[in-house]
Design a protein around this motif. Structure first.
Motif, PDB file in Angstrom:
ATOM      1  N   ALA A 138       0.832  -1.206   0.000  1.00 23.90           N
ATOM      2  CA  ALA A 138       0.000   0.000   0.000  1.00 23.90           C
ATOM      3  C   ALA A 138       0.866   1.255   0.000  1.00 23.90           C
ATOM      4  N   ALA A 139       1.972   1.217   0.734  1.00 21.16           N
ATOM      5  CA  ALA A 139       2.869   2.379   0.797  1.00 21.16           C
ATOM      6  C   ALA A 139       3.469   2.667  -0.577  1.00 21.16           C
ATOM      7  N   ASN A 147       0.816   4.181  -2.809  1.00 23.11           N
ATOM      8  CA  ASN A 147       0.602   5.589  -2.457  1.00 23.11           C
ATOM      9  C   ASN A 147       1.669   6.478  -3.094  1.00 23.11           C
ATOM     10  N   GLU A 178       0.899   6.672  -6.758  1.00 21.21           N
ATOM     11  CA  GLU A 178      -0.233   7.578  -6.984  1.00 21.21           C
ATOM     12  C   GLU A 178       0.228   9.029  -6.943  1.00 21.21           C
ATOM     13  N   ASP A 179       1.106   9.357  -6.000  1.00 23.22           N
ATOM     14  CA  ASP A 179       1.637  10.711  -5.921  1.00 23.22           C
ATOM     15  C   ASP A 179       2.423  11.076  -7.183  1.00 23.22           C
ATOM     16  N   ASN A 217      -2.687   0.519 -10.863  1.00 21.79           N
ATOM     17  CA  ASN A 217      -1.557  -0.234 -10.300  1.00 21.79           C
ATOM     18  C   ASN A 217      -1.843  -1.730 -10.305  1.00 21.79           C
ATOM     19  N   ARG A 254      -6.430   1.133   1.634  1.00 22.52           N
ATOM     20  CA  ARG A 254      -5.360   2.099   1.891  1.00 22.52           C
ATOM     21  C   ARG A 254      -4.903   2.862   0.651  1.00 22.52           C
ATOM     22  N   ILE A 255      -5.528   2.597  -0.506  1.00 20.03           N
ATOM     23  CA  ILE A 255      -5.106   3.241  -1.750  1.00 20.03           C
ATOM     24  C   ILE A 255      -6.299   3.935  -2.402  1.00 20.03           C
ATOM     25  N   HIS A 256      -6.028   4.668  -3.463  1.00 21.08           N
ATOM     26  CA  HIS A 256      -7.081   5.417  -4.148  1.00 21.08           C
ATOM     27  C   HIS A 256      -7.232   5.029  -5.609  1.00 21.08           C
ATOM     28  N   SER A 257      -6.259   4.345  -6.169  1.00 21.14           N
ATOM     29  CA  SER A 257      -6.272   4.005  -7.590  1.00 21.14           C
ATOM     30  C   SER A 257      -6.829   2.609  -7.825  1.00 21.14           C
ATOM     31  N   LYS A 276       3.907  16.655  -5.029  1.00 23.27           N
ATOM     32  CA  LYS A 276       2.722  16.457  -5.857  1.00 23.27           C
ATOM     33  C   LYS A 276       2.020  17.765  -6.196  1.00 23.27           C
TER      34      LYS A 276
END
Length: 360
Positions: A37-38, A41, A44-45, A51, A70-73, A292
């Motif tokens: 997840a890290a 992230n 994503e930035d 992904n 924990r992610i947005h994509s 970002k």
């Protein structure tokens, strides 16, 4: 221009004239939720829109649900051989599965995956890599085909796999045809695009190290993208995945297909140069691409950092913000207007502040 069907992956519509989306793949152990997840992230930035993670076993498949929190994509599960991993990944909320119907056993297995994908609104990507096509098994590793024949073999396998899904009335399909060979990759994708309306995920597989892989990818993917082939793009480099993302965007930016960061113009320097152009450019890029918010502000701006008075003033004057170097200083230009001289040690901070203050 090739027209394809539309396929939805998360919030994105792929194909049929929609923006080419940038994709990457984690190099973490998917079972390690925190690390995976890290990394996503961070990707994503950097601007990564889709992904992918490897799913080698059930523990990895079961980790997808927690990773998704924990992610947005959108997340893609890369699965081989075991259809139950695909079923679990779909259950855990994955947005797309990368799976070849021909290598997961009986047709009944594929039917189960298709039903689950339909019910959940999950797309399926069929991936054909030159290094693993069925042809290799039949000739026991003798790969003495022409590039044209290789392309034909790859496309036939992709169509065969896609047809299995088509017969089950499943249309949310994306296909990839990849090789480490530029010509085979281009020929295969062109041939497939002429025969099918399925959107293509394009890239070279095992492209190589940063410099050689970037050059090879830019030539191959640029050739395809200029012809309107490619719904998503991944640049496969033996490099930090964030550099894969940036390289993909730079290819799209050079072709006028997407905006990403500034158009940073700088000279290669020569014996006339009396300022540190290289250090300035590296420092600017590091500041911009590691922030970002700053990256978004800089997107669309043209910034010039030039080393002498030969081409410097012309290039700097043509930029939104430009500096033409002299001896330890430079003449600053803004939107075509000559402004004032600026000591070299102030260039980076000054240009960063200009970006921050810029109102589009």
């Amino acid at each position: 221009m090739y027209k394809t069907r539309e396929v939805k992956v998360g919030p994105y519509i792929l194909g049929s004239g929609h923006p080419v989306r940038v994709q990457s793949m984690c190099n973490t152990d998917t079972r390690n939720v925190q690390a995976t997840a890290a990394q996503i992230n961070l990707l994503e930035d950097a601007g990564c829109e889709i992904n992918r993670v490897a799913v080698p076993d059930m523990q990895a498949a079961q980790a997808i649900g927690e990773i998704k929190k924990r992610i947005h994509s959108p997340l893609v599960a890369d699965i081989h051989f075991d259809y139950k991993l695909a079923l679990e990944a779909i259950k855990q909320g994955v947005d797309k599965v990368r799976i070849n119907p021909g290598n997961i056993g009986a047709v009944e297995n594929t039917k189960e995956v298709v039903k689950a994908a339909k019910d959940a609104g999950v797309a399926i990507r069929i991936g054909v890599n030159a290094g693993s096509v069925k042809y290799l098994k039949s000739v026991q590793g003798k790969m003495d085909l022409s590039d044209e024949k290789w392309a034909e073999v790859m496309v036939n396998e992709a169509l065969e796999q896609a047809n299995i899904l088509e017969q089950l009335n499943f249309k949310d399909v994306v296909v990839s045809l990849k090789s480490d060979n530029f010509k085979r990759t281009v020929l295969a994708n062109e041939l497939f695009a002429k025969q099918s309306d399925i959107p293509l995920h394009i890239g070279l597989t095992e492209a190589g190290s940063f410099l050689s892989g970037t050059v090879k990818s830019a030539v191959a993917l640029g050739t395809l993208l200029q012809k309107g082939i490619g719904a998503t793009i991944r640049v496969s480099l033996t490099e930090d995945p964030r550099m894969q993302v940036r390289t993909a965007y730079e290819i799209l930016k050079a072709l006028g297909l997407r905006e990403y960061g500034p158009n940073l113009i700088s000279c290669p320097t020569c014996g006339r140069t009396q300022v540190d152009v290289t250090g300035t450019v590296h420092a600017l890029e590091e500041r911009i691409y590691s922030d970002k918010a700053l990256l978004q502000k800089a997107t669309g701006l043209k910034i010039a950092v030039m080393g002498c008075v030969v081409n410097g003033p012309g290039e700097a004057r043509d930029a939104d913000f430009g500096i033409a170097g002299g001896k330890g200083e430079g003449l600053y230009f803004e939107h075509g207007q000559t402004m004032f001289k600026l000591p070299q040690e102030k260039w980076v901070d000054f240009l960063i502040q200009k970006i921050k203050d810029w109102k589009k």
